[in-house]
Design an enzyme around this catalytic site. Structure first.
Site, PDB file in Angstrom:
ATOM      1  N   CYS A  48       0.826  -1.207   0.017  1.00 37.56           N
ATOM      2  CA  CYS A  48      -0.029  -0.114  -0.043  1.00 37.56           C
ATOM      3  C   CYS A  48       0.841   1.268  -0.078  1.00 37.56           C
ATOM      4  O   CYS A  48       1.566   1.666   0.964  1.00 37.56           O
ATOM      5  CB  CYS A  48      -0.916   0.044   1.154  1.00 37.56           C
ATOM      6  SG  CYS A  48      -1.720   1.507   1.414  1.00 37.56           S
ATOM      7  N   CYS A  51       0.207   3.688   2.694  1.00 42.80           N
ATOM      8  CA  CYS A  51       0.770   3.174   3.932  1.00 42.80           C
ATOM      9  C   CYS A  51       2.242   3.388   4.197  1.00 42.80           C
ATOM     10  O   CYS A  51       2.786   3.694   5.391  1.00 42.80           O
ATOM     11  CB  CYS A  51       0.519   1.734   4.152  1.00 42.80           C
ATOM     12  SG  CYS A  51      -1.359   1.103   3.964  1.00 42.80           S
TER      13      CYS A  51
END
Length: 121
Positions: A48, A51
């Site tokens: 991600c 993230c």
């Protein structure tokens, strides 16, 4: 030399704790119920991009907010924990006090997360 040891211990103490098993998470979760300390759980995934963007920010928050505990849970590694908290997107940040969710932020919302940590700590 003693100052170096305490500095390293302090750096170790104020870091984001990555949980790699449901059992490990449960121990931390149970311990959090008996304190009034705010805990912030970073639900993320290695693939991600948002993230990865938030990771150094979370590390800085953990360093700056010594009275807040920070945990990182990979949603693919601990899918059962992510499901328990209703995580449907990454990153998701869950703020808890005494075992109860007090706030939740979905997405890489740096300023919103900072504000909510300040409000709840």
């Amino acid at each position: 030399m003693g100052a170096n040891i305490s500095t390293s211990q302090e750096a170790y103490r104020y870091r984001v704790i990555a949980c790699h098993s449901s059992t490990e998470w449960r121990i931390h979760f149970e311990n959090s119920k008996v304190t009034t300390k705010l805990i912030v759980i970073d639900f993320s995934a290695s693939w991600c991009a948002p993230c990865r963007y938030m990771e150094p920010i979370i590390n800085q928050f953990a360093s700056d907010c010594k009275n807040v505990d920070f945990f990182k849970i990979d949603v693919e590694e601990l899918n059962d924990v992510a499901q328990e908290f209703g995580v449907q997107a990454t990153p998701t940040f869950v703020l808890m006090k005494q075992g109860k969710v007090v706030d939740k932020i979905v997405g890489a919302q740096k300023d919103e997360l900072k504000d909510k940590i300040e409000n709840h700590k």
